[in-house]
Design an enzyme around this catalytic site. Structure first.
Site, mmCIF file in Angstrom:
data_model
loop_
_atom_site.group_PDB
_atom_site.id
_atom_site.type_symbol
_atom_site.label_atom_id
_atom_site.label_comp_id
_atom_site.label_asym_id
_atom_site.label_seq_id
_atom_site.Cartn_x
_atom_site.Cartn_y
_atom_site.Cartn_z
ATOM 1 N N SER A 70 -3.076 3.736 4.340
ATOM 2 C CA SER A 70 -2.436 3.668 5.643
ATOM 3 C C SER A 70 -0.912 3.668 5.584
ATOM 4 O O SER A 70 -0.259 3.750 6.614
ATOM 5 C CB SER A 70 -2.907 2.413 6.391
ATOM 6 O OG SER A 70 -2.514 1.238 5.720
ATOM 7 N N SER A 121 -4.296 1.357 0.526
ATOM 8 C CA SER A 121 -3.283 1.867 1.455
ATOM 9 C C SER A 121 -1.907 2.118 0.851
ATOM 10 O O SER A 121 -1.062 2.734 1.497
ATOM 11 C CB SER A 121 -3.142 0.931 2.651
ATOM 12 O OG SER A 121 -4.309 0.962 3.427
ATOM 13 N N LYS A 180 7.050 -0.651 6.711
ATOM 14 C CA LYS A 180 5.836 -0.197 7.395
ATOM 15 C C LYS A 180 5.666 -0.959 8.705
ATOM 16 O O LYS A 180 5.942 -2.161 8.775
ATOM 17 C CB LYS A 180 4.639 -0.414 6.466
ATOM 18 C CG LYS A 180 3.300 0.113 6.968
ATOM 19 C CD LYS A 180 2.245 -0.109 5.890
ATOM 20 C CE LYS A 180 0.852 0.290 6.338
ATOM 21 N NZ LYS A 180 -0.156 0.044 5.278
#
Length: 471
Positions: A154, A178, A79
């Site tokens: 996210s 997330s 990420k």
């Protein structure tokens, strides 16, 4: 008909999870280079429609040939809020001018100890503040199950790459849901571990209350179990009981609380409630006791969480140059980040009380968990919405209401530091994944993984390739 897209095909990756793929590599049936090439070809095929890759490395970063990592040679993404040496980190923000990181961050090194091959970085909304991987300007990251829908956030880019079959696993982190939110939106599994279970990246270490936990998204429960056991071999917190090797359901019978009302008093939609009810029936048929329960935290938690979230948004702008370099431009922060920060400033005097109550929530939760071995709940209050519904450009007051009504369950575990696993629980009538969540006592990841194995065996998770009729 929903617009599904996936990359599963008859190549070196097949439909293998990370455990199976690593086994092929160990036996010589496949090589790290071969599977990395297949993953990159898959990315090339689907990413133009998904927009999930923030940075594609010009050369895969392979583990050392003598690596003993359990996932040696398995392709993965990181990420784009975790530093990988030589790769830029932009945190999903136009305010940051990206530059190559000088070194791996602490958690990144723990992740890389598994032996994965890093192909690049995946998208996230600005600083991970919103529950959809969308941007004020530019294309959103799309859900492989329906490209007109959000894949959540996210860790949305990682979820899209795993769900579409580009890689079997990808990194994510969870500061309010997330990992679990995109897992639910994309039909995946993800375990948010207990606070301090693994090493932290730099941003998390600066928080007054540590909300963020690191992990991975996967298509199987065993990938979660193997990952967290492997991460412990690199570094284990001696203050927590070890997770150890988990290979299937336990014979223990448990008392499981059934929580259907969200922290802010919302009820789930019909499809979500049906999924949770069906999951409860599976657990009950396996001998576990299911007991309806009220929220384990005070109703004020949502308001206090938003105040703290606003504090983090405020600090993102104030300390941006210190954290991200002199080129950081706070004027380019998106409207949602600015709205969160403005909300924090309007209620500045309430911050000490909010922090006190957020810290106290851990004790409240722990007291409730003395009566239960786990809590079953939805992940989200309703099916994943259409793109645009949670876009940062929506007026702030309207958007924050939409966000809090969508994400009503996951922040409890971030505030209390407790572990929580999201697993798929079928599809809606329109073919969208629905997720359910099992949460446990602090340090109780092993129990959650055992329950995840049980659910996967009793109700096999939907496969996007089998569901696809078009792409």
């Amino acid at each position: 008909m929903t617009d599904r897209v996936h990359a599963f095909t008859d190549d070196a990756l097949g439909e293998h999870d990370a455990v199976a793929l690593a086994a092929l590599i160990r036996t010589g049936a496949a090589s790290p280079e071969e599977v990395a090439e297949a993953a990159l070809a898959r990315a090339e095929a689907v990413n133009p429609r998904l927009n999930a890759i923030a940075y594609r490395s010009p050369r895969p970063r392979y583990a050392e040939p003598d690596s003993s990592g359990v996932w040696f040679g398995v392709p993965a993404f990181v990420k784009d809020n975790a530093d990988v040496a030589g790769m830029p980190s932009r945190f999903g923000s136009a305010a940051i001018t990206p530059h190559p990181a000088a070194a791996d961050d602490r958690f990144t090194a723990q992740l890389l100890s598994t032996g994965v091959t890093v192909l690049g970085k995946t998208t996230l909304p600005e600083f991970g503040f919103i529950s959809s991987t969308e941007f004020e300007t530019g294309e959103p990251t799309r859900n492989p199950w329906d490209t007109g829908r959000t894949v959540g956030g996210s860790s949305g880019g990682s979820a899209a790459m795993v769900a579409a079959g580009v890689v079997p696993v990808a990194h994510g982190n969870d500061g309010g849901g997330s990992l679990r939110i995109p897992a639910a939106c994309a039909g995946l599994v993800s375990l948010k571990p207990s606070r301090f279970r693994h090493l932290d990246n730099a941003q998390a270490r600066q928080l007054p209350i540590k909300l963020v936990s690191e992990g991975v998204l996967s298509r199987s429960v065993r990938d979660q179990a193997v990952y967290h056991a492997a991460a412990e071999k690199y570094w284990r917190n001696p203050k927590l009981p070890p997770i150890g090797t988990v290979e299937g359901p336990s014979a223990r019978t448990l008392r499981i609380g059934l929580l259907t009302t969200s922290a802010n008093g919302r009820q789930p939609d019909a499809a979500t409630l049906a999924a949770v009810t069906a999951t409860a029936a599976i657990l009950e048929s396996a001998g576990h006791t299911i007991e309806p329960m009220d929220s384990p935290v005070a109703p004020r938690l949502v308001e206090d969480f938003l105040q703290y979230w606003g504090f983090l948004a405020q600090m993102s702008g104030v300390t941006g140059k210190l954290s991200h370099g002199r080129s950081f431009d706070a004027a380019r922060l998106d409207a949602f980040t600015k709205g969160l920060a403005a909300s924090f400033r309007r209620r500045l005097l309430s911050t000490p009380g909010a922090l006190y109550r957020l810290n106290k929530a851990r004790a409240d939760y722990d007291t409730v968990l003395t009566r239960y071995d786990a809590i079953l709940s939805p992940v989200l209050t309703h099916a994943t919405p259409e793109l645009g519904y949670l876009r940062p450009g929506v007026p702030y007051d309207e958007l924050i209401e939409r966000v809090t009504n969508f994400v009503g369950y996951t922040p409890i575990n971030n505030v209390t530091g407790s572990p929580s696993i999201a697993v798929p629980a079928g599809l809606t009538e329109t073919g969208l994944p629905v997720g359910v969540m099992l949460s446990g006592a602090y340090g109780g990841e092993r129990t959650l993984l055992e329950l995840g194995f049980l659910l996967e065996a009793q109700a096999p998770f939907p496969r996007i390739a089998a569901a696809t009729t078009g792409s």
